[in-house]
Scaffold this motif. Structure first.
Motif, short mmCIF file in Angstrom:
data_model
loop_
_atom_site.label_atom_id
_atom_site.label_comp_id
_atom_site.label_asym_id
_atom_site.label_seq_id
_atom_site.Cartn_x
_atom_site.Cartn_y
_atom_site.Cartn_z
N THR A 158 0.82 -1.21 0.00
CA THR A 158 0.00 0.00 0.00
C THR A 158 0.86 1.26 0.00
O THR A 158 0.33 2.37 0.06
CB THR A 158 -0.93 0.04 1.23
N GLY A 159 2.18 1.12 -0.07
CA GLY A 159 3.09 2.26 -0.03
C GLY A 159 3.23 2.95 -1.38
O GLY A 159 2.65 2.52 -2.39
N PHE A 160 4.03 3.99 -1.41
CA PHE A 160 4.21 4.81 -2.60
C PHE A 160 4.77 4.00 -3.77
O PHE A 160 4.22 4.02 -4.88
CB PHE A 160 5.14 5.98 -2.26
N VAL A 161 5.84 3.26 -3.53
CA VAL A 161 6.42 2.42 -4.58
C VAL A 161 5.68 1.10 -4.68
O VAL A 161 5.35 0.63 -5.78
CB VAL A 161 7.92 2.18 -4.33
N GLY A 162 5.39 0.48 -3.54
CA GLY A 162 4.77 -0.83 -3.54
C GLY A 162 3.42 -0.87 -4.24
O GLY A 162 3.11 -1.84 -4.95
N SER A 163 2.61 0.18 -4.07
CA SER A 163 1.30 0.19 -4.73
C SER A 163 1.46 0.27 -6.25
O SER A 163 0.66 -0.30 -7.00
CB SER A 163 0.45 1.35 -4.22
N ALA A 164 2.50 0.97 -6.71
CA ALA A 164 2.76 1.02 -8.15
C ALA A 164 3.25 -0.33 -8.66
O ALA A 164 2.91 -0.76 -9.77
CB ALA A 164 3.79 2.11 -8.46
N VAL A 165 4.04 -1.03 -7.85
CA VAL A 165 4.50 -2.37 -8.21
C VAL A 165 3.30 -3.33 -8.33
O VAL A 165 3.20 -4.09 -9.29
CB VAL A 165 5.50 -2.90 -7.17
N VAL A 166 2.39 -3.26 -7.37
CA VAL A 166 1.19 -4.10 -7.41
C VAL A 166 0.39 -3.85 -8.69
O VAL A 166 -0.04 -4.79 -9.38
CB VAL A 166 0.31 -3.85 -6.17
N ALA A 167 0.19 -2.57 -9.01
CA ALA A 167 -0.58 -2.23 -10.22
C ALA A 167 0.08 -2.76 -11.48
O ALA A 167 -0.58 -3.27 -12.38
CB ALA A 167 -0.75 -0.71 -10.31
#
Length: 297
Positions: A9-18
């Motif tokens: 749910t973090g700044f980088v992690g959420s982009a990785v998930v997407a």
């Protein structure tokens, strides 16, 4: 592929998930709170309840996935040494649990992990004198059946929702009534848009090269003065040079980062993975991502 992501749910992690989902992968995200669990469920991805501060709580999910991407990191700089050591312990636990499985374990590191002068390349190992090098110690498990790799991030990972160094610099400029740089401001920062960084994490997990160090760097060497001038223009404030002895008065805990000279290449990364940056550069993005809105801290 089923991929477990910490910091989902973090700044980088959420982009990785997407990006993982866009590529057709199934994602399980780490949730350490009810709020995080709700956010992940609303995004339609699976959840695993656990806590990076309790590494053993992550072990059960490892048998359910094909790979792990670790993006979580505590950026409380008042406890920086402790946080780096905690990251080392977490990655050691994960790597030991994955030993012999031939699964990929991709973790986050930083382009500032060496003390060498000149251009930073992927071939330069982390220096033990730099605390964040702890996040790369697990790479040695490449010899024990784990496809380990790190993605080194630059000081500025920018984009909408950024809450790191550039917003902190903007807040300091507002506080002091001026944007500043140290000396002649020719020290250099690398940078990358978070969506481009996310793409590299996915490339790394899809094309595992055990022991690899990748650089998520779109811009190699932005003079810090250019960043300070963009902040001054965005806020309508003067821009001034500070002597080194006055840097801490203006920058506080950011003084070390404001002075760092960290030109960084991503040539090897691009050659090995085919990765390319497609998003706006830092200076352009500072306007497009609404860095100067009144509510920006």
């Amino acid at each position: 592929m089923r991929v477990f992501v910490t910091g989902a749910t973090g700044f980088v992690g959420s982009a990785v998930v997407a990006e993982l989902e866009r590529r057709g992968h199934q994602v399980i995200g780490l949730a350490r709170s009810e709020r995080a669990a709700r956010a992940l469920l609303q995004s339609g991805i699976g959840i695993h309840r656990g806590d990076v501060d309790a590494p053993e709580s992550l072990i059960p999910v490892l048998s359910e996935v094909d790979a792990v991407i670790h993006t979580a990191f505590n950026h409380d700089f008042s406890r920086y040494l402790e946080n780096c050591e905690a990251d080392r312990r977490l990655l050691d636990v994960l790597a030991r649990a994955l030993a012999g499985t031939d699964k990929a374990l991709i973790a986050t590191s930083a382009t500032v992990v060496t003390e060498t002068n000149g251009l930073m390349t992927e071939h330069k190992p982390a220096s033990e004198q730099v605390p964040r090098s702890a996040s790369e110690a697990f790479l040695s498990f490449a010899d024990e059946g784990v496809r380990t790799a790190v993605v080194r991030l630059p000081p500025s990972v920018h984009g909408a929702g950024d809450a790191a160094f550039v917003p902190a610099l903007i807040a300091l400029a507002r506080q002091h009534g001026a944007s500043a740089y140290i000396g002649d401001g020719t020290n250099r920062w690398p940078a990358v848009h978070r969506d481009d960084a996310a793409s590299l994490f996915c490339d790394a997990v899809e094309q595992p090269r055990p022991g690899a160090r990748y650089h998520a760097v779109a811009e190699t060497d932005i003079p810090f003065r250019d960043i300070a001038e963009a902040i001054g223009e965005g806020l309508g404030l003067p821009v001034r040079s500070l002597p080194v002895e006055q840097a801490e008065t203006h920058f506080g805990w950011l003084a070390m980062f404001a002075a760092i000279d960290n030109p960084t290449s991503s040539d090897w990364t691009r050659k090995m993975t085919g990765w390319a940056s497609h998003q706006a550069g830092l200076i352009q993005d500072m306007t497009g991502a609404r860095y100067f809105d009144p509510q920006t801290r």
